[in-house]
Design an enzyme around this catalytic site. Structure first.
Site, PDB file in Angstrom:
ATOM      1  CB  SER A 234      64.850 -91.243 109.532  1.00 13.25           C
ATOM      2  OG  SER A 234      65.759 -90.184 109.412  1.00 13.25           O
ATOM      3  CG  HIS A 325      60.576 -93.883 104.502  1.00 13.06           C
ATOM      4  ND1 HIS A 325      61.344 -94.769 103.805  1.00 13.06           N
ATOM      5  CD2 HIS A 325      61.059 -92.661 104.215  1.00 13.06           C
ATOM      6  CE1 HIS A 325      62.262 -94.124 103.118  1.00 13.06           C
ATOM      7  NE2 HIS A 325      62.110 -92.841 103.354  1.00 13.06           N
TER       8      HIS A 325
END
Length: 386
Positions: A234, A325
């Site tokens: 991700s 992230h």
């Protein structure tokens, strides 16, 4: 004959009569763009070199300036008004309105789009991630929370601080996923957002952006959370999605995405449910960084920050690192936004692109030296590699 002084320019009326008298088979969309470009210069004339560039599907700097300044006459009809299109052409039209903020750019992309080369990068990455997940799922007989299986972390693809010398792990961790939930959302976002971006901006730009997000995620974790292993693709997904969402925000008035406000709200607030680990299960738990699927700064990032700085969790649950992230999002908003705002314009001609590239290269160089020297100098107590 029409340009006896060899200036390279003729009037729009002269050019129009030339086209009409000789019945030149020119694309109507290209004629519209040429007229718009002629109305954007001071003399209101057609430039021969711009005509050559247009016919050969090249975009000159003057064409980009004409579009940027808005000194053009757009046709009254838009792509959405066209009827009789096939399924694939309707999909190309949808991609044009999903990705590009300017009607002229949409028309240009729609008429210049070719099926070759196809958007193979994001499809290949997604397919590889699915195959790797299925192989480990069948081998371990575990389809949810695979990271809690002791054998899972022995994979040569997982990033582990004890294996920093194996440099490929800083990239290959993107093929490993926590479980079916994380893989499903990552694959969905890569296909729904990554494939249209690749169709518009090409394989080189999007692959560079995706891999830059992946590499920035692992290097940032190696600097800021030195004990944490890392799995999940991700970091690259965050780079793609944050770049696209930033592009939508920057060009909000011109974007024609369906339900763009609702989609923006969902992207900002959606969170990922992650089931807790079974009590008493052995294996590498604490310090494991599992990058969730949300495409932008979301409640999942807030939850990761809370877990990282809250009192220590019991041994039954992971302690995620939120820095991966953040790194992917920063890469997407900075470098990615530059890429997505320069459709069909050479990145080599942009000063901002070189500044961002130099900044990213400086970060990579710093991270390499950090991983070579800082762990020993700081006496970091890293967990033993599996």
């Amino acid at each position: 004959q029409l340009d006896p002084e060899n200036t390279g320019f003729i009037g729009v009326e002269t050019f129009a009569s030339l086209v009409h008298s000789h019945e030149l088979p020119l694309d109507p969309a290209k004629l519209d763009m040429l007229v718009a470009l002629a109305q954007g210069n001071d003399e209101g004339q057609v430039c021969y070199q711009e005509l050559v560039d247009l016919i050969s599907s090249k975009r000159s700097s003057s064409f980009k300036r004409a579009i940027a300044n808005g000194q053009r006459a757009l046709p009254r009809d838009v792509l959405l008004d066209e009827t009789g299109l096939g399924i694939y052409k309707r999909f190309v039209r949808y991609v044009a309105y999903e990705i590009l903020p300017c009607e002229m750019d949409r028309r240009w992309y729609f008429y210049q789009h070719r099926t070759c080369p196809p958007p193979v990068f994001m499809a290949a990455v997604t397919l590889t991630q699915i195959i790797v997940f299925l192989c480990y799922g069948a081998r371990l007989n575990k389809w949810v929370l695979q990271t809690y299986h002791p054998e899972y972390m022995k994979s040569p693809l997982v990033y582990h601080p004890g294996h920093r010398a194996r440099a490929w792990r800083f990239l290959t961790y993107m093929f490993m996923h926590v479980g079916l939930e994380q893989l499903g959302f990552n694959a969905l976002l890569q296909l729904m957002i990554g494939v249209p971006l690749e169709m518009v901006h090409g394989i080189l730009r999007i692959s560079f952006l995706y891999l830059a997000g992946v590499l920035a995620g692992s290097l940032t974790v190696s600097i800021t959370d030195m004990r944490a292993p890392l799995v999940g693709g991700s970091g690259g997904v965050y780079a793609l999605c944050s770049a696209h969402l930033a592009n939508v925000v920057m060009n909000w008035a011109g974007m024609r995405c369906p339900y763009k406000l609702l989609r923006m709200v969902l992207a900002l607030v959606c969170s990922e449910y992650r089931p807790p680990a079974p009590l008493g299960r052995a294996g590498p738990r604490r310090g494991l960084s599992t990058v969730p699927h949300c495409p932008a700064v979301s409640s999942e990032v807030g939850r990761a920050v809370w877990l990282r700085f809250s009192p220590p969790l019991p041994a039954s649950g992971p302690q995620p690192s939120f820095m991966a992230h953040l790194a992917g999002a920063i890469v997407g908003i900075s470098m990615g936004l530059t890429i997505l705002r320069s459709y069909e314009e050479s990145l080599q001609d942009q000063c901002g692109w070189w500044v961002l590239l130099l900044s990213y290269g400086t970060f990579l160089l710093f991270a390499v030296f950090w991983n070579i020297f800082a762990y020993d100098l700081l006496g970091a107590q890293i967990p033993p590699p599996p």
